[in-house]
Design a protein around this motif. Sequence first.
Motif, PDB file in Angstrom:
ATOM      1  N   UNK A  53      59.880   3.550  21.570  1.00 15.56           N
ATOM      2  CA  UNK A  53      60.088   5.008  21.604  1.00 15.56           C
ATOM      3  C   UNK A  53      61.349   5.366  22.394  1.00 15.56           C
ATOM      4  N   UNK A  54      61.626   4.623  23.462  1.00  9.75           N
ATOM      5  CA  UNK A  54      62.814   4.973  24.261  1.00  9.75           C
ATOM      6  C   UNK A  54      64.061   4.220  23.776  1.00  9.75           C
ATOM      7  N   UNK A  55      63.951   3.615  22.616  1.00 14.80           N
ATOM      8  CA  UNK A  55      65.145   3.061  21.972  1.00 14.80           C
ATOM      9  C   UNK A  55      65.496   1.635  22.338  1.00 14.80           C
ATOM     10  N   UNK A  56      64.584   0.926  22.968  1.00 12.53           N
ATOM     11  CA  UNK A  56      64.889  -0.469  23.285  1.00 12.53           C
ATOM     12  C   UNK A  56      64.692  -1.331  22.038  1.00 12.53           C
ATOM     13  N   UNK A  57      65.462  -2.436  21.992  1.00 11.36           N
ATOM     14  CA  UNK A  57      65.296  -3.388  20.891  1.00 11.36           C
ATOM     15  C   UNK A  57      64.184  -4.349  21.330  1.00 11.36           C
ATOM     16  N   UNK A  58      63.061  -4.291  20.653  1.00 15.69           N
ATOM     17  CA  UNK A  58      61.904  -5.024  21.165  1.00 15.69           C
ATOM     18  C   UNK A  58      61.107  -5.672  20.037  1.00 15.69           C
ATOM     19  N   UNK A  59      60.609  -6.862  20.292  1.00 17.20           N
ATOM     20  CA  UNK A  59      59.773  -7.561  19.300  1.00 17.20           C
ATOM     21  C   UNK A  59      58.402  -7.835  19.905  1.00 17.20           C
ATOM     22  N   UNK A  60      57.381  -7.731  19.048  1.00 13.98           N
ATOM     23  CA  UNK A  60      56.001  -8.009  19.475  1.00 13.98           C
ATOM     24  C   UNK A  60      55.501  -9.225  18.699  1.00 13.98           C
ATOM     25  N   UNK A  61      55.121 -10.268  19.421  1.00 11.82           N
ATOM     26  CA  UNK A  61      54.675 -11.509  18.769  1.00 11.82           C
ATOM     27  C   UNK A  61      53.172 -11.710  18.996  1.00 11.82           C
ATOM     28  N   UNK A  62      52.440 -11.874  17.914  1.00 20.55           N
ATOM     29  CA  UNK A  62      50.981 -12.004  18.021  1.00 20.55           C
ATOM     30  C   UNK A  62      50.525 -13.179  17.171  1.00 20.55           C
ATOM     31  N   UNK A  63      49.666 -14.008  17.736  1.00 22.36           N
ATOM     32  CA  UNK A  63      49.250 -15.207  17.000  1.00 22.36           C
ATOM     33  C   UNK A  63      48.229 -14.917  15.885  1.00 22.36           C
ATOM     34  N   UNK A  64      47.425 -13.875  16.053  1.00 19.08           N
ATOM     35  CA  UNK A  64      46.431 -13.545  15.020  1.00 19.08           C
ATOM     36  C   UNK A  64      47.076 -12.713  13.898  1.00 19.08           C
ATOM     37  N   UNK A  65      46.281 -12.394  12.872  1.00 27.33           N
ATOM     38  CA  UNK A  65      46.846 -11.560  11.803  1.00 27.33           C
ATOM     39  C   UNK A  65      46.456 -10.086  11.970  1.00 27.33           C
ATOM     40  N   UNK A  66      45.960  -9.743  13.162  1.00 26.72           N
ATOM     41  CA  UNK A  66      45.682  -8.332  13.476  1.00 26.72           C
ATOM     42  C   UNK A  66      46.067  -8.069  14.919  1.00 26.72           C
ATOM     43  N   UNK A  67      46.310  -6.786  15.220  1.00 24.23           N
ATOM     44  CA  UNK A  67      46.692  -6.412  16.582  1.00 24.23           C
ATOM     45  C   UNK A  67      45.454  -6.130  17.421  1.00 24.23           C
ATOM     46  N   UNK A  68      45.581  -6.253  18.728  1.00 24.49           N
ATOM     47  CA  UNK A  68      44.511  -5.736  19.582  1.00 24.49           C
ATOM     48  C   UNK A  68      43.812  -6.725  20.500  1.00 24.49           C
ATOM     49  N   UNK A  69      43.873  -8.022  20.213  1.00 25.33           N
ATOM     50  CA  UNK A  69      43.190  -8.988  21.082  1.00 25.33           C
ATOM     51  C   UNK A  69      41.720  -8.623  21.257  1.00 25.33           C
ATOM     52  N   UNK A  70      41.265  -8.529  22.505  1.00 25.28           N
ATOM     53  CA  UNK A  70      39.854  -8.215  22.790  1.00 25.28           C
ATOM     54  C   UNK A  70      39.493  -6.803  22.321  1.00 25.28           C
ATOM     55  N   UNK A  71      40.478  -5.966  22.057  1.00 30.65           N
ATOM     56  CA  UNK A  71      40.194  -4.604  21.571  1.00 30.65           C
ATOM     57  C   UNK A  71      40.535  -4.467  20.090  1.00 30.65           C
ATOM     58  N   UNK A  72      40.670  -5.599  19.412  1.00 31.17           N
ATOM     59  CA  UNK A  72      40.981  -5.543  17.984  1.00 31.17           C
ATOM     60  C   UNK A  72      39.711  -5.506  17.143  1.00 31.17           C
TER      61      UNK A  72
END
Length: 484
Positions: A22-41
């Motif tokens: 949102x504030x314009x940073x160049x950022x990547x999110x890497x997740x090993x599963x095929x859905x987001x959220x971990x324990x809250x997924x």
Amino acid sequence: MYDYVIVGSGIGGSLSYAILKKIGRKVALLEKENYLGGCSGTFKRKDFFYNVGATTLVGLDDSMPLGKIIKFLGVEKPPVKKLELPIVVYLDGKVIKRYSDKQKSLEEIAKNFPYKNIESVWKNIYHIAENNWKNVYKLLPINFKNPSLMLKKIATNRRYLLYNLPYQFKSTYKYFKEQIPSIDKTFKDFIDHQILITSQGYSQDVPISVGSMGLTYNNLDNYYVYGGMGKIFDSLIKEKNDVFLRHKVLYVKKMNGYFEIKTNKNVFYAKKVILNKTIWDYAELLEPEYKQKMHRYRKKYPKRWYALTIYFSIEDKNNLIQEHHYQIIHEKTNPYTGSNSFFISLSDYELGEKKSVTISTHCKNEFWENLGKNEYYEQKEKVQEFMFDIMKQYIPAFKECKIENVMVGTPITFERYTQRYSGTVGGIPLIKDYIPFRYPSNFTEIEGLYLVGDSVFPGQGWPGVSLGVLNLLLQLENILEILD
Ligand SMILES: Cc1cc2nc3c(=O)[nH]c(=O)nc-3n(C[C@H](O)[C@H](O)[C@H](O)COP(=O)(O)OP(=O)(O)OC[C@H]3O[C@@H](n4cnc5c(N)ncnc54)[C@H](O)[C@@H]3O)c2cc1C
């Protein structure tokens, strides 16, 4: 080169990604599963959607951390229904309805625990908790490794800190015992298991300052999320160009002024890295010389709980089980977890007259360690039988419902899917041994490498992890307006 690479898409990683984008940073999110959220997924099996762990959502209100973040992001709130009756507790022949409305909730407490002064004592609990929520943003950011920042915070918040000080050093149990000397085992069981689910500790260990927040969890704005908890991540993260699912990070290497992050599929480069890992295992991704501190953390914070879950579907043709969340506090200790309570969460109707159910309970790891393959599978059946018997005994309507598709998730399952150290649940307990001064921080020994998640800021789940994200990002970026 990314400004930030975030490893893991639990609440901590996903919120960090959304704010930094949102504030314009160049950022990547890497997740090993095929859905987001971990324990809250939320995961899908045979057309049903099951919540991995977290089933209760609080804090979409603008005064709460997640609500503030959603407002700052300018995204729509997830598809939710507000709950007037967030939790129903079964204990020792009592059915205690934990209403959202404070007066109704108070009447229910007074009806079930008719001590002479219970109302005034409980009203003070409301007061302590509200004061905490009102003041928490003024305390941010907290960083015990930065003495000048802490001195400034103490000076500007001294009135609140002085008010709170006695509650910080008095246990929840002692607070009640002093004011209601006749409290009995049933009441103690009630408060113990209410705060266990939010603070990971029992009333004799959790300070009343924190305990008050657990005891009034039902009085915050509670929601049921249509389609499962995982839907929240779809609302938070609209722009998915830099979200890389099925990317398991294998190592994070500090280079000369930047980081190299290798996954099973690619190599990424970033100026800074945020690990959504626990304090007990973050350095597994780092080079050997950085593992020492993590091992020290394992010794320093030996008190931790592990997760045991049962997922299944029920056919509830006559909608006999209408609420979304139940807690059963039972007399006989679970011989396969060491726990005396469990939480049952049900979805609305899915697939006709069927509902998906997640049961979760705190578990001691020793019950599942070092089992042979056959023993492990036999024990899964035994724990299921034990908990289903209790569930049907306390909530007989379950006997009328056809139960299908049962899956038991042990600490070993949790570790496999969420990569959390030995299947730990809910971070470091909020007990007197650790808070406020001995809690770990978002900062690591490596400059430019940070931690988010439920073991690096006091408080777990949506409210606690959101606060921890704010705590870190307020120190890295100019996002003060988020607190407005
Ligand atoms: C059984 C259970 C019930 C709970 N109930 C509630 C509840 O009702 N309400 C509530 O608010 N909270 C609840 N909680 C607590 C809440 O779920 C957690 O505190 C919270 O989800 C933790 O978020 P986190 O940011 O620490 O990330 P985590 O959930 O730990 O997620 C970490 C993510 O990182 C990924 N990851 C790890 N290593 C790697 C790697 N090497 N490469 C790529 N990805 C990686 C994992 O796959 C995972 O997706 C519950 C927890 C459990 C276990």
